[in-house]
Design a protein around this motif. Structure first.
Motif, mmCIF file in Angstrom:
data_model
loop_
_atom_site.group_PDB
_atom_site.id
_atom_site.type_symbol
_atom_site.label_atom_id
_atom_site.label_comp_id
_atom_site.label_asym_id
_atom_site.label_seq_id
_atom_site.Cartn_x
_atom_site.Cartn_y
_atom_site.Cartn_z
ATOM 1 N N SER A 171 0.840 -1.196 0.000
ATOM 2 C CA SER A 171 0.000 0.000 0.000
ATOM 3 C C SER A 171 0.879 1.252 0.000
ATOM 4 N N LEU A 172 0.381 2.297 -0.668
ATOM 5 C CA LEU A 172 1.076 3.576 -0.666
ATOM 6 C C LEU A 172 0.676 4.367 0.576
ATOM 7 N N ARG A 173 1.662 4.892 1.270
ATOM 8 C CA ARG A 173 1.374 5.681 2.468
ATOM 9 C C ARG A 173 1.104 7.129 2.048
ATOM 10 N N VAL A 174 -0.138 7.376 1.715
ATOM 11 C CA VAL A 174 -0.500 8.691 1.171
ATOM 12 C C VAL A 174 -1.644 9.335 1.952
ATOM 13 N N SER A 175 -1.762 9.004 3.215
ATOM 14 C CA SER A 175 -2.779 9.635 4.054
ATOM 15 C C SER A 175 -2.166 10.817 4.787
ATOM 16 N N PRO A 176 -2.840 11.984 4.792
ATOM 17 C CA PRO A 176 -2.313 13.149 5.510
ATOM 18 C C PRO A 176 -2.131 12.842 6.992
ATOM 19 N N GLY A 177 -1.245 13.595 7.634
ATOM 20 C CA GLY A 177 -0.981 13.388 9.051
ATOM 21 C C GLY A 177 -1.071 14.680 9.839
ATOM 22 N N VAL A 178 -0.674 14.597 11.085
ATOM 23 C CA VAL A 178 -0.659 15.762 11.974
ATOM 24 C C VAL A 178 0.729 15.857 12.584
ATOM 25 N N GLY A 179 1.323 17.047 12.514
ATOM 26 C CA GLY A 179 2.673 17.233 13.016
ATOM 27 C C GLY A 179 2.721 17.376 14.527
ATOM 28 N N ASP A 180 3.939 17.496 15.044
ATOM 29 C CA ASP A 180 4.130 17.664 16.483
ATOM 30 C C ASP A 180 3.502 18.955 16.989
ATOM 31 N N ASP A 181 3.313 19.916 16.068
ATOM 32 C CA ASP A 181 2.701 21.184 16.454
ATOM 33 C C ASP A 181 1.184 21.124 16.429
ATOM 34 N N GLY A 182 0.644 19.946 16.137
ATOM 35 C CA GLY A 182 -0.813 19.785 16.103
ATOM 36 C C GLY A 182 -1.448 20.232 14.797
ATOM 37 N N VAL A 270 -3.724 20.143 0.771
ATOM 38 C CA VAL A 270 -3.863 18.986 -0.109
ATOM 39 C C VAL A 270 -3.570 17.705 0.667
ATOM 40 N N ASP A 271 -3.912 16.586 0.063
ATOM 41 C CA ASP A 271 -3.683 15.283 0.714
ATOM 42 C C ASP A 271 -2.265 14.781 0.496
ATOM 43 N N VAL A 272 -1.767 14.956 -0.737
ATOM 44 C CA VAL A 272 -0.476 14.367 -1.095
ATOM 45 C C VAL A 272 0.346 15.359 -1.916
ATOM 46 N N VAL A 273 1.643 15.430 -1.606
ATOM 47 C CA VAL A 273 2.601 16.169 -2.428
ATOM 48 C C VAL A 273 3.593 15.151 -2.990
ATOM 49 N N VAL A 274 3.715 15.124 -4.321
ATOM 50 C CA VAL A 274 4.653 14.213 -4.982
ATOM 51 C C VAL A 274 5.759 15.047 -5.612
ATOM 52 N N VAL A 275 7.003 14.739 -5.264
ATOM 53 C CA VAL A 275 8.148 15.525 -5.731
ATOM 54 C C VAL A 275 8.986 14.707 -6.700
ATOM 55 N N ASP A 276 9.150 15.238 -7.902
ATOM 56 C CA ASP A 276 10.011 14.624 -8.908
ATOM 57 C C ASP A 276 11.439 15.129 -8.715
ATOM 58 N N THR A 277 12.420 14.289 -9.013
ATOM 59 C CA THR A 277 13.822 14.688 -8.897
ATOM 60 C C THR A 277 14.554 14.363 -10.188
ATOM 61 N N ALA A 278 15.711 14.968 -10.362
ATOM 62 C CA ALA A 278 16.504 14.722 -11.562
ATOM 63 C C ALA A 278 17.064 13.307 -11.533
ATOM 64 N N GLY A 279 17.120 12.694 -12.706
ATOM 65 C CA GLY A 279 17.761 11.381 -12.800
ATOM 66 C C GLY A 279 19.251 11.521 -12.533
ATOM 67 N N ARG A 280 19.800 10.505 -11.910
ATOM 68 C CA ARG A 280 21.228 10.563 -11.581
ATOM 69 C C ARG A 280 21.806 9.155 -11.574
ATOM 70 N N LEU A 281 23.055 9.047 -11.948
ATOM 71 C CA LEU A 281 23.733 7.752 -11.921
ATOM 72 C C LEU A 281 24.113 7.409 -10.491
ATOM 73 N N GLN A 282 24.007 6.108 -10.179
ATOM 74 C CA GLN A 282 24.247 5.697 -8.800
ATOM 75 C C GLN A 282 25.706 5.833 -8.386
ATOM 76 N N ASN A 283 26.615 6.009 -9.356
ATOM 77 C CA ASN A 283 28.040 6.128 -9.013
ATOM 78 C C ASN A 283 28.508 7.587 -8.907
ATOM 79 N N LYS A 284 27.576 8.526 -8.990
ATOM 80 C CA LYS A 284 27.915 9.941 -8.834
ATOM 81 C C LYS A 284 27.628 10.370 -7.394
ATOM 82 N N THR A 285 28.671 10.390 -6.588
ATOM 83 C CA THR A 285 28.507 10.603 -5.150
ATOM 84 C C THR A 285 27.831 11.934 -4.826
#
Length: 387
Positions: A171-182, A270-285
């Motif tokens: 299952s995808l964990r995409v349910s909104p939550g509540v922070g420590d600040d309430g 909103v319920d969910v924020v999805v963030v895309d990132t740049a592709g990167r090679l696994q050997n580029k530290t």
């Protein structure tokens, strides 16, 4: 003499004036519209005359039409997607066809067993899982006391299903939550992967999956190295009414964009924020370390609920090495397998789960906008065995 001259001149003048009046009496004057200030002209009617008449035509200004709102697409319901795509997977894969071809020969010889083992290895199941599967198959066949192809096929299905592990939480964990600040905060999903795996497209398709489940979604275009990636994501979002947070300049700090996206999602509720990132090679530290930074910065606004690693199923064991490096850097919580159709590498499902202890949660089985489906272990095994 002078009086006679003035009389003649007066007579000529009278004749000239009378003639002028006669010439102008047949000419119809055109009424001129009043001169208005520029700001008032568009709000007034324009008076004109129809040629040859005294009628005045009043032409009302055209009403400005508000641009029509774009028609939003309604994504296909998520339930049943895997079933719909099952036939496609069965037609395109060679693993099932190869196995069934061997099993249909009747009594299995040692050469047949070796061919089954080779087929499983070529499907990228991996040496360890393949060895375990072969041992269990041989044992089960001896226990059953039969080489009947259907009986062996049933055993093969059960053992493959055990390897795919239907008990894993997908299952995808995409349910909104509540922070420590309430205060409430959205679920956040970080999508990572190497170049060319179809990552940005997967983010767009994932947005459609979430919209189909009636969730409010916001996308973050943190691939700031390619303006085309942000444009592509914008197009995906517009089709289903999902806003996109992006930088107005190429090469901006991706962590800042991710932070802004989560912040905007929190403020918008909103319920969910999805963030895309740049592709990167696994050997580029340096680039891999940047992913860790993006995740940390995002977490200042809301905990990262999911880190989805997009893998190209056609890369086989190389994809497995990629997965391990990404998992070490950002704690991957789920795998998205793209290009699973058209390849015999379906065994990567088993291999990557075994290596990482992370479930395959979504699979891509085509180029259509709704060809992304939640992974179902039983449907997957049945599909490859039907191939």
């Amino acid at each position: 003499m002078t009086d006679q001259l003035w009389a003649i001149l007066s007579a000529v003048l009278v004749i000239f004036v009378a003639g002028g009046l006669a010439l102008t009496s047949g000419v119809r004057r055109r009424r001129q519209p009043p001169t208005l200030p520029p700001e008032e002209r568009s709000a007034q009617a324009i008076d004109t005359l129809t040629p040859g008449t005294d009628e005045v035509l009043v032409e009302a200004p055209e009403e400005e039409q508000a641009p029509a709102a774009p028609t939003l697409e309604r994504p296909e319901p998520v339930a049943g997607r895997m079933t719909r795509l099952r036939a496609r997977l069965a037609r395109s894969g060679t693993l099932g066809r190869s196995l069934l071809s061997i099993l249909s020969r009747g009594s299995l010889t040692e050469a047949d067993w070796e061919e089954i083992e080779e087929t499983l290895l070529l499907a990228d199941i991996g040496i360890g899982p393949t060895t375990e599967l072969m041992d269990r198959l041989r044992t089960q066949v001896r226990v059953l006391g039969t080489d009947d192809p259907q009986a062996v096929r049933d055993v093969l299905r059960a053992e493959l299903l055990a390897l795919v592990d239907p008990g894993m939480d997908r299952s995808l964990r995409v349910s909104p939550g509540v922070g420590d600040d309430g205060e409430p905060h959205p679920a956040t999903v970080l999508v990572v992967g190497v170049n060319g795996t179809g990552k940005t497209t997967t983010v767009g398709k994932l947005a459609r999956v979430l919209v189909a489940e009636d969730r409010e979604v916001l996308l973050g275009a943190a691939d700031t190295f390619r303006a085309a990636a942000a444009d592509q994501l914008q197009t995906w979002g517009e089709r289903v009414g999902v806003p996109v947070v992006r930088s107005d300049r190429e090469g901006a700090d991706p962590a800042a964009v991710a932070f802004d996206a989560v912040k905007a999602g929190r403020e918008a509720g909103v319920d969910v924020v999805v963030v895309d990132t740049a592709g990167r090679l696994q050997n580029k530290t340096d680039l891999m370390n940047e992913l860790g930074k993006i995740k940390r910065i995002m977490s200042r606004q809301a905990p990262v609920s999911e880190v989805l690693l997009v893998l190209d199923a056609t890369t086989g064991q190389n994809g497995l090495r990629q997965a391990q490096v990404f998992a070490d850097v950002v704690d991957v919580t789920g795998i998205v397998l793209t290009k699973l159709d058209g390849t015999a590498k379906g065994g990567i499902v088993v291999a990557v789960q075994r290596e990482l202890g992370v479930p395959v949660k979504l699979i891509g089985l085509g180029e259509g906008p709704d060809d992304l489906a939640p992974f179902d272990a039983a449907e997957f095994v049945d599909a490859i065995l039907e191939g």
